[in-house]
Design an enzyme around this catalytic site. Structure first.
Site, mmCIF file in Angstrom:
data_model
loop_
_atom_site.group_PDB
_atom_site.id
_atom_site.type_symbol
_atom_site.label_atom_id
_atom_site.label_comp_id
_atom_site.label_asym_id
_atom_site.label_seq_id
_atom_site.Cartn_x
_atom_site.Cartn_y
_atom_site.Cartn_z
ATOM 1 N N GLU A 78 0.826 -1.214 0.000
ATOM 2 C CA GLU A 78 0.000 0.000 0.000
ATOM 3 C C GLU A 78 0.862 1.267 0.000
ATOM 4 O O GLU A 78 0.363 2.362 0.277
ATOM 5 C CB GLU A 78 -0.938 0.016 1.214
ATOM 6 C CG GLU A 78 -2.083 -0.971 1.167
ATOM 7 C CD GLU A 78 -3.120 -0.688 0.079
ATOM 8 O OE1 GLU A 78 -2.998 0.334 -0.626
ATOM 9 O OE2 GLU A 78 -4.029 -1.523 -0.082
ATOM 10 N N HIS A 114 -3.364 2.079 8.357
ATOM 11 C CA HIS A 114 -4.441 1.314 7.714
ATOM 12 C C HIS A 114 -4.692 0.056 8.532
ATOM 13 O O HIS A 114 -3.741 -0.633 8.924
ATOM 14 C CB HIS A 114 -4.024 0.934 6.290
ATOM 15 C CG HIS A 114 -4.952 -0.049 5.642
ATOM 16 N ND1 HIS A 114 -6.304 0.173 5.526
ATOM 17 C CD2 HIS A 114 -4.719 -1.272 5.085
ATOM 18 C CE1 HIS A 114 -6.865 -0.866 4.921
ATOM 19 N NE2 HIS A 114 -5.929 -1.749 4.641
ATOM 20 N N HIS A 135 -7.773 -3.314 9.432
ATOM 21 C CA HIS A 135 -9.011 -4.022 9.081
ATOM 22 C C HIS A 135 -9.890 -4.134 10.327
ATOM 23 O O HIS A 135 -9.882 -5.161 11.008
ATOM 24 C CB HIS A 135 -8.689 -5.424 8.555
ATOM 25 C CG HIS A 135 -7.984 -5.415 7.232
ATOM 26 N ND1 HIS A 135 -7.602 -6.563 6.593
ATOM 27 C CD2 HIS A 135 -7.603 -4.389 6.431
ATOM 28 C CE1 HIS A 135 -7.011 -6.246 5.444
ATOM 29 N NE2 HIS A 135 -6.990 -4.925 5.326
ATOM 30 N N GLU A 158 -18.296 11.117 22.829
ATOM 31 C CA GLU A 158 -16.939 11.525 22.437
ATOM 32 C C GLU A 158 -16.715 11.512 20.927
ATOM 33 O O GLU A 158 -15.761 12.107 20.439
ATOM 34 C CB GLU A 158 -15.911 10.636 23.134
ATOM 35 C CG GLU A 158 -15.983 10.825 24.641
ATOM 36 C CD GLU A 158 -14.704 10.490 25.372
ATOM 37 O OE1 GLU A 158 -13.791 9.947 24.739
ATOM 38 O OE2 GLU A 158 -14.644 10.776 26.565
ATOM 39 N N HIS A 200 -13.555 -3.191 3.292
ATOM 40 C CA HIS A 200 -12.122 -3.477 3.403
ATOM 41 C C HIS A 200 -11.527 -3.016 4.745
ATOM 42 O O HIS A 200 -10.943 -3.823 5.454
ATOM 43 C CB HIS A 200 -11.368 -2.813 2.236
ATOM 44 C CG HIS A 200 -9.906 -3.087 2.227
ATOM 45 N ND1 HIS A 200 -9.171 -3.245 1.081
ATOM 46 C CD2 HIS A 200 -9.007 -3.215 3.239
ATOM 47 C CE1 HIS A 200 -7.900 -3.479 1.376
ATOM 48 N NE2 HIS A 200 -7.780 -3.462 2.691
HETATM 49 ZN ZN LIG Z 1 -6.099 -3.741 3.855
#
Ligand SMILES: [Zn+2]
Length: 253
Positions: free
Chosen positions: A106, A129, A131, A160, A201
């Site tokens: 990525e 990033h 999941h 919050e 994703h």
């Molecule tokens: Zn991913």
């Protein structure tokens, strides 16, 4: 303690949290940090970047390694991440760290985000990033694949959320991971939000450091979990009222 050790310690802590939360199956998840470290080039080899990132010329980054597990990164950051420096044209990089680890697949998305950050001269230095199961689950429900509806739900679930994430989350419709399309769409979302949600994703967040990236994701994961827990017992949550949310927006903290 050297600056690199301080960064590795934070990487170890946050990678461990991502793993323990179940947000990083196998080698899922990645992050990058812009660092001010003085390094001697280790490999002397130059690797081409998919496109020039002129705003990132001469900058040094630490990123997670391709195929590396978050639990291994937590145990040994130096062996599972890579430190690299971008050249003066912004089109190649040289690896500075000892272990010859390939950067995450990525990387184009991470560099595109860092380029956008560099152009607005903010203090954001970390990109993460992950999941996050609860968030991915919600993007499988068609009505929540709508940015306004998703953000309203998040804000209503916990006080919050609107206090710490007043601009909400940017929604990115499904694109292939690692593609230039997803990089472009994510950058666009992160121009206006500190979090970008990838349909079916995961999620990206940007902040001044990794812990703050984690906190942003943790806050919206909690809000989403509250929604799903109510739904699981057959009752959709009442949610905070518009009046309550307006009052929360005015709280100084
Ligand atoms: Zn991913």
């Amino acid at each position: 303690m050297s600056s690199l050790t301080v960064v590795y310690n934070e990487i170890s802590e946050v990678a461990g949290l991502l793993h323990k939360n179940g947000w990083a199956e196998k080698n899922a998840g990645n992050f990058s940090i812009l660092v001010d470290l003085d390094f001697e080039i280790n490999s002397g080899k130059h690797y081409p970047l998919p496109k020039p990132y002129t705003e990132l010329a001469n900058k040094v980054f630490i990123v997670t390694g391709k195929g590396k597990r978050m639990r291994d990164i937590a145990r040994s950051p130096a062996e599972n991440t890579v430190v690299f420096k971008i050249n003066s044209k912004g089109d190649m990089y040289s690896i500075l760290s000892v272990a010859l680890v390939t950067p995450t697949s990525e990387l184009p998305t991470h560099l595109a985000i860092h380029s956008m950050i560099a152009q607005r001269s903010s203090n954001e230095r970390a990109v993460m990033h992950s999941h996050v199961t609860e968030l991915i689950a919600l993007t499988h429900i068609e009505k929540y694949c709508d940015q306004d509806r998703f953000n309203n739900m998040l804000w209503q679930m916990h006080p919050e959320t609107i206090m710490f994430i007043p601009t909400g989350v940017g929604f990115v419709p499904f694109e292939l991971p690692g593609s230039s399309e997803i990089a472009t769409a994510t950058v666009e979302a992160l121009k206006y939000h500190s979090i970008a949600l990838w349909e079916k994703h995961g999620v990206f967040s940007i902040a001044s450091n990794l812990n703050d990236c984690y906190d942003l994701i943790d806050i919206i994961a909690k809000a989403t979990k509250i929604y799903l827990m109510c739904a699981a017992v057959g009752t959709l949550p009442q949610g905070l009222s518009t009046n309550q949310l307006d009052q929360l927006k005015d709280i100084e903290f």
